[in-house]
Design a protein around this motif. Structure first.
Motif, PDB file in Angstrom:
ATOM      1  N   HIS A   1      10.058  -1.730  12.157  1.00 46.75           N
ATOM      2  CA  HIS A   1       9.574  -0.515  12.803  1.00 46.75           C
ATOM      3  C   HIS A   1       8.446  -0.797  13.785  1.00 46.75           C
ATOM      4  O   HIS A   1       8.279  -0.058  14.760  1.00 46.75           O
ATOM      5  CB  HIS A   1       9.173   0.492  11.729  1.00 46.75           C
ATOM      6  N   ILE A   2       7.691  -1.865  13.581  1.00 43.86           N
ATOM      7  CA  ILE A   2       6.736  -2.281  14.614  1.00 43.86           C
ATOM      8  C   ILE A   2       7.500  -2.717  15.861  1.00 43.86           C
ATOM      9  O   ILE A   2       7.124  -2.376  17.001  1.00 43.86           O
ATOM     10  CB  ILE A   2       5.841  -3.419  14.088  1.00 43.86           C
ATOM     11  N   TRP A   3       8.575  -3.467  15.663  1.00 42.34           N
ATOM     12  CA  TRP A   3       9.422  -3.888  16.780  1.00 42.34           C
ATOM     13  C   TRP A   3       9.988  -2.673  17.505  1.00 42.34           C
ATOM     14  O   TRP A   3      10.013  -2.614  18.747  1.00 42.34           O
ATOM     15  CB  TRP A   3      10.544  -4.773  16.253  1.00 42.34           C
ATOM     16  N   LEU A   4      10.429  -1.668  16.746  1.00 47.63           N
ATOM     17  CA  LEU A   4      10.967  -0.458  17.356  1.00 47.63           C
ATOM     18  C   LEU A   4       9.906   0.303  18.153  1.00 47.63           C
ATOM     19  O   LEU A   4      10.201   0.846  19.228  1.00 47.63           O
ATOM     20  CB  LEU A   4      11.552   0.456  16.270  1.00 47.63           C
ATOM     21  N   VAL A   5       8.690   0.349  17.645  1.00 47.87           N
ATOM     22  CA  VAL A   5       7.615   1.037  18.370  1.00 47.87           C
ATOM     23  C   VAL A   5       7.347   0.340  19.707  1.00 47.87           C
ATOM     24  O   VAL A   5       7.172   1.002  20.746  1.00 47.87           O
ATOM     25  CB  VAL A   5       6.340   1.087  17.505  1.00 47.87           C
ATOM     26  N   ILE A   6       7.330  -0.989  19.693  1.00 48.80           N
ATOM     27  CA  ILE A   6       7.117  -1.729  20.940  1.00 48.80           C
ATOM     28  C   ILE A   6       8.274  -1.478  21.905  1.00 48.80           C
ATOM     29  O   ILE A   6       8.063  -1.277  23.115  1.00 48.80           O
ATOM     30  CB  ILE A   6       6.955  -3.237  20.651  1.00 48.80           C
ATOM     31  N   LEU A   7       9.497  -1.479  21.384  1.00 49.21           N
ATOM     32  CA  LEU A   7      10.650  -1.191  22.242  1.00 49.21           C
ATOM     33  C   LEU A   7      10.583   0.220  22.819  1.00 49.21           C
ATOM     34  O   LEU A   7      10.973   0.442  23.976  1.00 49.21           O
ATOM     35  CB  LEU A   7      11.953  -1.354  21.454  1.00 49.21           C
ATOM     36  N   ALA A   8      10.100   1.170  22.022  1.00 51.12           N
ATOM     37  CA  ALA A   8       9.959   2.537  22.528  1.00 51.12           C
ATOM     38  C   ALA A   8       8.957   2.577  23.681  1.00 51.12           C
ATOM     39  O   ALA A   8       9.186   3.254  24.698  1.00 51.12           O
ATOM     40  CB  ALA A   8       9.517   3.465  21.402  1.00 51.12           C
ATOM     41  N   ALA A   9       7.849   1.837  23.544  1.00 50.72           N
ATOM     42  CA  ALA A   9       6.833   1.818  24.597  1.00 50.72           C
ATOM     43  C   ALA A   9       7.377   1.162  25.870  1.00 50.72           C
ATOM     44  O   ALA A   9       7.212   1.692  26.976  1.00 50.72           O
ATOM     45  CB  ALA A   9       5.589   1.085  24.105  1.00 50.72           C
ATOM     46  N   THR A  10       8.026   0.003  25.724  1.00 49.74           N
ATOM     47  CA  THR A  10       8.543  -0.667  26.914  1.00 49.74           C
ATOM     48  C   THR A  10       9.691   0.114  27.548  1.00 49.74           C
ATOM     49  O   THR A  10       9.836   0.123  28.782  1.00 49.74           O
ATOM     50  CB  THR A  10       9.020  -2.094  26.562  1.00 49.74           C
ATOM     51  N   SER A  11      10.496   0.793  26.740  1.00 48.62           N
ATOM     52  CA  SER A  11      11.567   1.624  27.302  1.00 48.62           C
ATOM     53  C   SER A  11      10.995   2.802  28.070  1.00 48.62           C
ATOM     54  O   SER A  11      11.541   3.191  29.122  1.00 48.62           O
ATOM     55  CB  SER A  11      12.493   2.121  26.186  1.00 48.62           C
ATOM     56  N   ALA A  12       9.905   3.375  27.575  1.00 46.46           N
ATOM     57  CA  ALA A  12       9.257   4.463  28.305  1.00 46.46           C
ATOM     58  C   ALA A  12       8.706   3.967  29.640  1.00 46.46           C
ATOM     59  O   ALA A  12       8.807   4.658  30.666  1.00 46.46           O
ATOM     60  CB  ALA A  12       8.134   5.056  27.453  1.00 46.46           C
ATOM     61  N   VAL A  13       8.120   2.768  29.645  1.00 52.60           N
ATOM     62  CA  VAL A  13       7.622   2.186  30.900  1.00 52.60           C
ATOM     63  C   VAL A  13       8.772   1.995  31.881  1.00 52.60           C
ATOM     64  O   VAL A  13       8.663   2.320  33.072  1.00 52.60           O
ATOM     65  CB  VAL A  13       6.920   0.848  30.618  1.00 52.60           C
ATOM     66  N   MET A  14       9.909   1.479  31.381  1.00 52.08           N
ATOM     67  CA  MET A  14      11.061   1.257  32.251  1.00 52.08           C
ATOM     68  C   MET A  14      11.596   2.577  32.810  1.00 52.08           C
ATOM     69  O   MET A  14      12.021   2.648  33.962  1.00 52.08           O
ATOM     70  CB  MET A  14      12.162   0.543  31.468  1.00 52.08           C
ATOM     71  N   ALA A  15      11.579   3.621  32.001  1.00 55.84           N
ATOM     72  CA  ALA A  15      12.113   4.908  32.441  1.00 55.84           C
ATOM     73  C   ALA A  15      11.212   5.566  33.480  1.00 55.84           C
ATOM     74  O   ALA A  15      11.702   6.275  34.370  1.00 55.84           O
ATOM     75  CB  ALA A  15      12.290   5.833  31.241  1.00 55.84           C
ATOM     76  N   LEU A  16       9.896   5.338  33.393  1.00 59.55           N
ATOM     77  CA  LEU A  16       8.950   6.014  34.279  1.00 59.55           C
ATOM     78  C   LEU A  16       8.561   5.189  35.501  1.00 59.55           C
ATOM     79  O   LEU A  16       8.048   5.737  36.480  1.00 59.55           O
ATOM     80  CB  LEU A  16       7.683   6.376  33.492  1.00 59.55           C
ATOM     81  N   ALA A  17       8.798   3.879  35.448  1.00 54.88           N
ATOM     82  CA  ALA A  17       8.354   3.012  36.534  1.00 54.88           C
ATOM     83  C   ALA A  17       9.255   3.156  37.764  1.00 54.88           C
ATOM     84  O   ALA A  17      10.457   3.428  37.642  1.00 54.88           O
ATOM     85  CB  ALA A  17       8.344   1.560  36.071  1.00 54.88           C
ATOM     86  N   PRO A  18       8.697   2.959  38.964  1.00 54.92           N
ATOM     87  CA  PRO A  18       9.519   2.937  40.183  1.00 54.92           C
ATOM     88  C   PRO A  18      10.509   1.770  40.138  1.00 54.92           C
ATOM     89  O   PRO A  18      10.303   0.803  39.397  1.00 54.92           O
ATOM     90  CB  PRO A  18       8.486   2.747  41.305  1.00 54.92           C
ATOM     91  N   PRO A  19      11.574   1.844  40.914  1.00 57.18           N
ATOM     92  CA  PRO A  19      12.606   0.791  40.872  1.00 57.18           C
ATOM     93  C   PRO A  19      12.074  -0.613  41.144  1.00 57.18           C
ATOM     94  O   PRO A  19      12.516  -1.571  40.484  1.00 57.18           O
ATOM     95  CB  PRO A  19      13.600   1.229  41.961  1.00 57.18           C
TER      96      PRO A  19
END
Length: 270
Positions: A46-64
């Motif tokens: 679940h720590i791994w999942l939390v980190i993946l959630a954070a990096t996925s949010a960055v990928m979704a919000l970041a410019p191309p």
């Protein structure tokens, strides 16, 4: 016969009503407590999942352009492995290429990683997943190197995007074979090996090679699986031998037999 059928139907109906009554009594606090206990039983997952959630949010919000830079920055391609091997081998396990796939990987983590971590323990589970991730990455990229050298693969693969958590998942799927009791273990192995080997044989890519390699690495991690305590005649024989001597030595003899039996049984049964 009809009376037995009626009685069985009544028993089932009673059980359904009791289960429904218990569900009605579940409060939000109970649900939160269950979720906390579930996460605490497999903290690494679940720590791994939390980190993946954070990096996925960055990928979704970041410019191309930022997204492309991050993907290449943590990719385990040939160029980055040559320049920054430690950074990409570790960092690539915390990013997924498409943020929309996070929900799918969450399900896989709960189905594969969480049970494996509870069974193996956090450190042995982490060792298995990390070994599969790193080993499969190195093997697949070595295949890319030889393919480019022999002009069988395009040179663009030397700096392609290669990130994700699938190699670690495949390795844990492999080691979970030792959790399945015989004879079902052989069906599990056949299904897993067929699932990962077929894409490789059917004009597969280096990623398919990595997945199959990760499964084989997981199967090679039998030594990290827990020992199974001895039950039955061998353990009873050890107790009887220990009680027959009439001094302190009897307990040590019995304990030695139990320990040897435990090691043999655990490693053989997985």
């Amino acid at each position: 016969m009809a009376q037995q059928t009626t009685q069985a139907a009544r028993t089932l109906s009673t059980r359904v009503r009791v289960a429904a009554h218990r569900l009605r009594r579940v409060t939000p606090r109970d649900a939160w407590r269950f979720a906390a206990l579930w996460a605490r039983s497999s903290p690494g997952t679940h720590i791994w999942l939390v980190i993946l959630a954070a990096t996925s949010a960055v990928m979704a919000l970041a410019p191309p352009d930022v997204r492309s830079h991050l993907l290449h920055h943590f990719s385990t391609n040939l160029i980055e492995l040559h320049r920054h091997p430690i950074r990409v081998l570790i960092g690539s396990a915390f990013w997924i290429q498409t943020p929309s796939g996070f929900a799918f990987y969450t399900v896989l983590f709960e189905v594969v990683h969480a049970p494996a971590e509870r069974w193996l323990g956090t450190w042995r589970w982490l060792f298995t997943a990390a070994t599969a991730h790193i080993g499969a990455t190195l093997v697949s990229q070595k295949a890319v190197f030889f393919g480019i050298r022999d002009d069988r693969l395009p040179h663009s693969l030397a700096h392609t995007v290669d990130i994700g958590v699938s190699y670690g998942l495949a390795g844990v799927v492999g080691v979970l074979a030792y959790r399945v009791p015989r004879p079902w273990r052989w069906f599990y192995l056949a299904a897993v090996l067929g699932f990962f080997a077929y894409p490789l044989l059917d004009d597969g890519t280096y990623t398919d090679l990595g997945h199959l390699t990760a499964v084989l690495i997981g199967l090679g991690c039998h030594a990290v699986t827990p020992l199974v305590p001895v039950t039955g005649n061998r353990n009873q024989d050890g107790d009887r031998n220990g009680k027959r001597d009439g001094n302190g030595k009897r307990d040590r003899d019995g304990e030695e037999q139990r320990t040897e039996g435990e090691v043999r049984t655990g490693r053989r049964a997985g």
